[in-house]
Design a protein around this motif. Structure first.
Motif, PDB file in Angstrom:
ATOM      1  N   SER A 197      41.191  39.401  39.905  1.00 45.60           N
ATOM      2  CA  SER A 197      39.729  39.341  39.745  1.00 45.60           C
ATOM      3  C   SER A 197      39.289  37.972  39.249  1.00 45.60           C
ATOM      4  CB  SER A 197      39.264  40.428  38.768  1.00 45.60           C
ATOM      5  OG  SER A 197      39.506  41.717  39.277  1.00 45.60           O
ATOM      6  N   ARG A 214      39.427  35.485  42.086  1.00 39.36           N
ATOM      7  CA  ARG A 214      38.259  35.686  42.928  1.00 39.36           C
ATOM      8  C   ARG A 214      37.012  35.086  42.285  1.00 39.36           C
ATOM      9  NH1 ARG A 214      36.588  40.863  43.459  1.00 39.36           N
ATOM     10  NH2 ARG A 214      35.339  40.234  45.248  1.00 39.36           N
ATOM     11  N   ASP A 228      37.496  42.405  47.862  1.00 41.38           N
ATOM     12  CA  ASP A 228      37.004  43.032  46.631  1.00 41.38           C
ATOM     13  C   ASP A 228      37.761  44.317  46.307  1.00 41.38           C
ATOM     14  OD1 ASP A 228      35.636  44.196  48.925  1.00 41.38           O
ATOM     15  OD2 ASP A 228      34.487  45.336  47.444  1.00 41.38           O
ATOM     16  N   ASP A 233      35.714  43.737  37.827  1.00 45.11           N
ATOM     17  CA  ASP A 233      35.670  43.855  39.290  1.00 45.11           C
ATOM     18  C   ASP A 233      34.238  43.912  39.821  1.00 45.11           C
ATOM     19  OD1 ASP A 233      36.365  44.225  41.933  1.00 45.11           O
ATOM     20  OD2 ASP A 233      36.730  46.364  41.716  1.00 45.11           O
ATOM     21  N   ASP A 290      32.061  41.006  42.043  1.00 42.66           N
ATOM     22  CA  ASP A 290      31.373  41.360  43.291  1.00 42.66           C
ATOM     23  C   ASP A 290      29.898  41.002  43.221  1.00 42.66           C
ATOM     24  OD1 ASP A 290      33.736  42.336  44.269  1.00 42.66           O
ATOM     25  OD2 ASP A 290      33.276  44.440  43.831  1.00 42.66           O
ATOM     26  N   TYR A 304      29.363  37.256  43.392  1.00 44.36           N
ATOM     27  CA  TYR A 304      29.493  36.778  44.772  1.00 44.36           C
ATOM     28  C   TYR A 304      28.201  37.016  45.550  1.00 44.36           C
ATOM     29  CZ  TYR A 304      34.261  35.175  45.674  1.00 44.36           C
ATOM     30  OH  TYR A 304      35.412  34.429  45.729  1.00 44.36           O
ATOM     31  N   LYS A 327      29.991  51.005  45.974  1.00 43.91           N
ATOM     32  CA  LYS A 327      31.146  50.260  46.463  1.00 43.91           C
ATOM     33  C   LYS A 327      31.045  50.015  47.960  1.00 43.91           C
ATOM     34  CE  LYS A 327      34.442  49.076  44.847  1.00 43.91           C
ATOM     35  NZ  LYS A 327      34.781  47.722  44.329  1.00 43.91           N
ATOM     36  N   THR A 382      28.432  47.330  48.528  1.00 45.58           N
ATOM     37  CA  THR A 382      28.965  46.018  48.169  1.00 45.58           C
ATOM     38  C   THR A 382      29.900  45.495  49.249  1.00 45.58           C
ATOM     39  OG1 THR A 382      28.794  46.524  45.812  1.00 45.58           O
ATOM     40  CG2 THR A 382      30.273  44.740  46.439  1.00 45.58           C
TER      41      THR A 382
END
Length: 210
Positions: A30, A33, A65, A86, A90, A93, A144, A147
């Motif tokens: 994570s 990322r 992700d 997490d 996301d 981003y 989720k 996303t």
């Protein structure tokens, strides 16, 4: 073997959720990322001829992700920090990409405004929960899915401006994913609002008798 921490539920206090391990494989993923966000912005906004490099960074960071969550479950390293980190990555981003895409005219400002308004609504919900001493609710599967759709649409939309050959197909496919993503994103927001309202109503009598 370490026991898997229980997910957050309404009525569970906020304190003590950061007592678990921090340095785990999924948390490192994570964090890596997370480093991709400024790299993507630097490539897209700082150079005129680095759209392809920005596209690669965005595609890798956005469409992976699910990796940190999958690794956490496979290795038995699910942690509350990971559950918070997490969705934060996301969301970062999404926000960073929207800002960059709006500045470079990849998406119209109306699309950005609709997504930013949803983030503002969720932010208010989190403040209400924190005011009652609770942490964020678990990520809903609708959220989720939304996303994933949005993060998958962004590199395709960027491809539509970077490649004349793939442009028409990428434009149609990217916007199809983006529109479905924003619809599901707002549906998930209403789920969160409902959860928060239930929690506030459940704690109001107790606060009134104190």
């Amino acid at each position: 073997m370490a026991r898997r921490p229980a997910p957050w539920a309404p009525g569970q206090p906020l304190e003590g959720i950061f007592t678990e391990r921090v340095l785990t494989v999924p948390n490192v993923i994570s964090f890596v990322r997370l480093l991709g966000v400024p790299l993507f912005l630097w490539l897209l906004l700082g150079f005129d001829d680095q759209q392809v490099a920005a596209l690669i960074v965005l595609a890798i960071g956005g469409t992976t992700d699910w990796v940190d969550g999958w690794v956490a479950r496979r290795l038995g390293q699910v942690s509350r920090l990971g559950e918070l980190l997490d969705p934060f990555v996301d969301r970062l981003y999404i926000v960073a990409t929207l800002v960059a895409f709006t500045l470079t005219a990849v998406v119209p400002w109306q699309f950005t405004a609709a997504l930013m308004a949803r983030e503002a609504v969720l932010g208010v919900c989190l403040l209400v929960l924190r005011g009652h001493g609770y942490g964020p609710p678990p990520v809903h599967y609708v959220g989720k899915t939304a996303t994933f759709m949005l993060l998958a649409s962004f590199p395709v939309l960027l491809l539509s401006t970077a490649s004349e050959t793939a442009g028409p197909f990428a434009h149609a496919f990217g916007w199809a994913c983006a529109i479905w993503g924003i619809v599901l994103y707002w549906i998930a927001a209403f789920f969160y609002i409902y959860q928060v309202s239930l929690l506030v109503r459940a704690t109001r009598p107790a606060n009134g008798t104190a």
